[in-house]
Design a protein around this motif. Structure first.
Motif, PDB file in Angstrom:
ATOM      1  N   LEU A   1     -15.352 -12.559 -12.653  1.00 22.06           N
ATOM      2  CA  LEU A   1     -14.616 -11.504 -13.686  1.00 22.06           C
ATOM      3  C   LEU A   1     -14.677 -10.635 -12.604  1.00 22.06           C
ATOM      4  N   PRO A   2     -13.052  -9.872 -12.720  1.00 24.80           N
ATOM      5  CA  PRO A   2     -12.295  -8.426 -12.616  1.00 24.80           C
ATOM      6  C   PRO A   2     -13.588  -7.227 -13.263  1.00 24.80           C
ATOM      7  N   GLN A   3     -14.168  -6.667 -12.592  1.00 20.51           N
ATOM      8  CA  GLN A   3     -15.212  -5.795 -13.272  1.00 20.51           C
ATOM      9  C   GLN A   3     -13.907  -4.751 -12.812  1.00 20.51           C
ATOM     10  N   THR A   4     -14.672  -3.618 -14.700  1.00 22.60           N
ATOM     11  CA  THR A   4     -14.405  -2.427 -14.509  1.00 22.60           C
ATOM     12  C   THR A   4     -14.959  -1.203 -15.205  1.00 22.60           C
ATOM     13  N   ALA A   5     -15.351  -0.323 -14.841  1.00 22.28           N
ATOM     14  CA  ALA A   5     -15.997   0.535 -15.180  1.00 22.28           C
ATOM     15  C   ALA A   5     -15.197   1.534 -16.507  1.00 22.28           C
ATOM     16  N   SER A   6     -16.239   2.135 -17.199  1.00 22.99           N
ATOM     17  CA  SER A   6     -15.896   2.659 -18.441  1.00 22.99           C
ATOM     18  C   SER A   6     -16.655   3.302 -19.077  1.00 22.99           C
ATOM     19  N   VAL A   7     -16.294   4.634 -19.314  1.00 26.70           N
ATOM     20  CA  VAL A   7     -17.128   6.127 -20.112  1.00 26.70           C
ATOM     21  C   VAL A   7     -16.493   6.438 -21.226  1.00 26.70           C
ATOM     22  N   SER A   8     -17.875   6.218 -22.736  1.00 22.51           N
ATOM     23  CA  SER A   8     -17.803   6.473 -23.866  1.00 22.51           C
ATOM     24  C   SER A   8     -18.830   6.386 -24.532  1.00 22.51           C
ATOM     25  N   ASP A   9     -18.528   6.705 -25.544  1.00 20.55           N
ATOM     26  CA  ASP A   9     -19.526   7.277 -27.061  1.00 20.55           C
ATOM     27  C   ASP A   9     -20.407   6.624 -27.420  1.00 20.55           C
ATOM     28  N   MET A  10     -22.113   6.326 -27.449  1.00 21.30           N
ATOM     29  CA  MET A  10     -22.570   5.414 -28.683  1.00 21.30           C
ATOM     30  C   MET A  10     -22.710   6.134 -30.190  1.00 21.30           C
ATOM     31  N   HIS A  11     -22.575   5.873 -30.974  1.00 22.59           N
ATOM     32  CA  HIS A  11     -23.170   6.061 -32.093  1.00 22.59           C
ATOM     33  C   HIS A  11     -23.651   5.263 -32.743  1.00 22.59           C
ATOM     34  N   CYS A  12     -25.370   5.754 -33.589  1.00 24.52           N
ATOM     35  CA  CYS A  12     -26.322   4.320 -33.818  1.00 24.52           C
ATOM     36  C   CYS A  12     -26.117   5.058 -35.976  1.00 24.52           C
ATOM     37  N   VAL A  13     -25.918   3.773 -36.340  1.00 30.35           N
ATOM     38  CA  VAL A  13     -25.718   4.007 -37.881  1.00 30.35           C
ATOM     39  C   VAL A  13     -27.274   4.692 -38.077  1.00 30.35           C
ATOM     40  N   THR A  14     -28.095   5.533 -37.134  1.00 31.75           N
ATOM     41  CA  THR A  14     -29.441   5.925 -38.542  1.00 31.75           C
ATOM     42  C   THR A  14     -28.780   8.013 -37.911  1.00 31.75           C
ATOM     43  N   GLN A  15     -27.502   7.821 -37.407  1.00 27.79           N
ATOM     44  CA  GLN A  15     -27.071   9.279 -37.088  1.00 27.79           C
ATOM     45  C   GLN A  15     -27.242  10.369 -36.092  1.00 27.79           C
ATOM     46  N   TRP A  16     -27.085   9.115 -35.028  1.00 28.41           N
ATOM     47  CA  TRP A  16     -27.474   9.936 -33.847  1.00 28.41           C
ATOM     48  C   TRP A  16     -26.013   9.341 -32.957  1.00 28.41           C
ATOM     49  N   SER A  17     -26.085   9.482 -31.773  1.00 30.39           N
ATOM     50  CA  SER A  17     -24.632   9.242 -30.546  1.00 30.39           C
ATOM     51  C   SER A  17     -25.475  10.015 -29.593  1.00 30.39           C
ATOM     52  N   ARG A  18     -24.257   9.418 -28.651  1.00 32.93           N
ATOM     53  CA  ARG A  18     -25.197   9.697 -27.174  1.00 32.93           C
ATOM     54  C   ARG A  18     -23.358   9.281 -26.623  1.00 32.93           C
TER      55      ARG A  18
END
Length: 133
Positions: A1-18
């Motif tokens: 399948l076609p490969q794609t690059a992406s940049v995004s944030d992640m958010h945990c329910v324990t109140q941290w984000s990256r």
């Protein structure tokens, strides 16, 4: 399948984000294009190799930043982070981004997953703090 690059944030329910995570994988939209779900389909259920499940609406899956990812920060996903492949739904809390993905199921009806049946919110939007139902 076609490969794609992406940049995004992640958010945990324990109140941290990256922030600004670099991913590579297959976009959900490419998956939808190949599956061509029928008009009645409104939900998607993810199942992991360990039996974990989680659910989202089809309109949440059909977003430009949703991916089936195999690489993070230029390297294959480690087993601890869901490798060899995991879902990435960055607009929702991380429990909606199933690790060790085994199956993607398109369904007509909603099927709340592991955390949802244990009191977590069925939607999981970090911006409105949808932690618990």
């Amino acid at each position: 399948l076609p490969q794609t690059a992406s940049v995004s944030d992640m958010h945990c329910v324990t109140q941290w984000s990256r922030y600004d995570n670099h991913w590579q994988g297959v976009s959900a939209r490419d998956i939808i294009e190949r599956v061509r779900p029928q008009a009645e389909v409104k939900h998607v259920v993810f199942t992991a190799f360990d039996g974990y499940t989680t659910n989202i609406r089809l309109d949440q899956f059909d977003q430009p930043d949703v991916f089936l990812v195999h690489s993070w920060e230029g390297k294959p996903l480690s087993r601890a982070h869901g490798g060899p492949v995991r879902m990435l739904v960055p607009r929702l809390y991380l429990w909606k981004s199933a690790k060790w993905l085994r199956r993607i199921q398109f369904t007509i009806s909603d099927h709340p997953g592991f955390w949802e049946v244990r009191g977590y919110h069925n939607n999981g939007d970090p911006w409105t703090e949808e932690r618990y139902g």
